[in-house]
Write an enzyme that holds these catalytic residues in place. Structure first.
Site, PDB file in Angstrom:
ATOM      1  CB  SER A  24      -1.010   0.021   1.023  1.00  0.00           C
ATOM      2  OG  SER A  24      -2.056   0.851   1.097  1.00  0.00           O
TER       3      SER A  24
ATOM      4  CG  ASP B   9      -6.793  -2.672  -3.760  1.00  0.00           C
ATOM      5  OD1 ASP B   9      -7.460  -2.020  -3.330  1.00  0.00           O
ATOM      6  OD2 ASP B   9      -5.648  -3.171  -3.627  1.00  0.00           O
TER       7      ASP B   9
ATOM      8  CG  HIS C 200      -5.743  -2.115   0.152  1.00  0.00           C
ATOM      9  ND1 HIS C 200      -5.068  -1.795  -1.120  1.00  0.00           N
ATOM     10  CD2 HIS C 200      -5.238  -1.459   0.936  1.00  0.00           C
ATOM     11  CE1 HIS C 200      -4.231  -0.749  -0.864  1.00  0.00           C
ATOM     12  NE2 HIS C 200      -4.375  -0.638   0.354  1.00  0.00           N
TER      13      HIS C 200
END
Length: 326
Positions: A178, A269, A301
């Site tokens: 991320s 995601d 995610h």
């Protein structure tokens, strides 16, 4: 409830509990405090006579498993006299031959939260790697490029201290998810970009990395969308700060000079669109860089698919190929 409380057993039990639990008081005080006592007695009656149980205590955080034969050096300062978050932990396998190839783990958290104590990279310290896990300044401390300045300072520090800790300065990889994926993607594409080096010390050392594992990191701030975390990182909406958005985007720096990449993204995601990784991988390949792109079907995610045996085997093989000497 009333029939239970009026039973001889209940009256006897509650009287005993009340006598044991409270001090002797005057009749006047007793009359004033009756409602509170009645509440207590009713609660005790519910627990004792109806078989109810109190709410369970909040679950305790799990302690990280102890890694066998791994020495852990915590809170090493990689910027002398820097911010409180300019610290890293170093995991050193005690029995592996020196010098050790290095994996630098960069945590995620929207550039506003997260910590070096969490992540999947630690297990690689049992596989012949030194693992460095770093903290960096959040966007509430300083806006971009402070975060990549810190990452590059950490890489330079590892090289400057390679002899002290038995590290292989020529084989340093980076891995993050991320926000951490964004930062390691920048590490892999911006070697030699002076504006992103910062002033974190050890300027004589290179911040180049030899391999990057990018988990679902944003790569183009002009197309990813303007969520609060991204605007906070840049100090404003990306569409209103296009020059800074370009400067923060790994896509801006794609070239044949990029490090080898393993890019992994889930097709479900909803935080960072999968197109960010798809476009980035295609651009790297077109430029002549070494890029492997893996789509995790059903992946969101983050989540268990990224640390499945299959995914971890891909990562282990990738790092072995690029960081370990033949």
């Amino acid at each position: 409830m009333m029939c239970l409380i009026n039973s001889p057993f209940a009256r006897s039990h509650l009287a005993a509990v009340g006598a044991a639990a409270r001090p002797q008081v005057t009749p006047a005080a007793s009359r004033r405090r009756l409602p509170g006592r009645l509440t207590l007695l009713l609660a005790l009656a519910s627990v004792t006579l109806l078989g109810l149980e109190p709410a369970p205590a909040a679950p305790q955080a799990k302690a990280r498993p102890v890694l066998p034969d791994v020495q852990v050096l915590r809170d090493l300062e990689y910027v002398q006299g820097g911010h409180a978050r300019n610290r890293l932990d170093l995991y050193l396998p005690e029995k592996a031959p020196r010098p050790l190839p290095v994996i630098l783990w960069v945590h995620g958290g929207g550039w506003t939260r997260g910590d070096k104590t969490n992540g999947p990279a630690f297990r690689f310290a049992t596989k012949g790697y030194a693992v460095a896990s770093m903290n960096y300044r959040f966007s509430q401390h300083a806006t971009f490029p402070a975060q990549i300045h810190d990452c590059k300072a950490a890489v330079r520090w590892l090289r400057a201290n390679a002899r002290k800790y038995g590290l292989d300065a020529d084989h340093i990889g980076a891995w993050g998810g991320s926000a951490g994926g964004h930062l390691v993607a920048l590490l892999g594409t911006t070697a030699g970009v002076k504006d992103l080096e910062g002033s974190g010390g050890n300027a004589e050392q290179s911040s180049r990395v030899q391999a990057v594992v990018d988990w679902y990191g944003p790569t183009d701030f002009l197309t990813v969308g303007a969520k609060d975390a991204r605007s906070n990182l840049l100090g404003g909406n990306p569409q209103e700060n296009k020059e800074k958005a370009r400067k923060a985007s790994p896509m801006t720096y794609v070239s044949s000079n990029a490090a080898p990449f393993l890019i992994m993204h889930g097709d479900q995601d909803r935080t960072v669109p999968i197109a960010q990784s798809e476009t980035f991988a295609a651009a790297l390949k077109k430029a002549g860089a070494d890029a492997t792109y893996v789509v995790l079907k059903g992946g969101k995610h983050g989540g268990a698919l990224f640390t499945s045996p299959e995914s971890m085997k891909q990562i282990e093989d990738f790092f072995a190929r690029h960081l370990k000497k033949p």
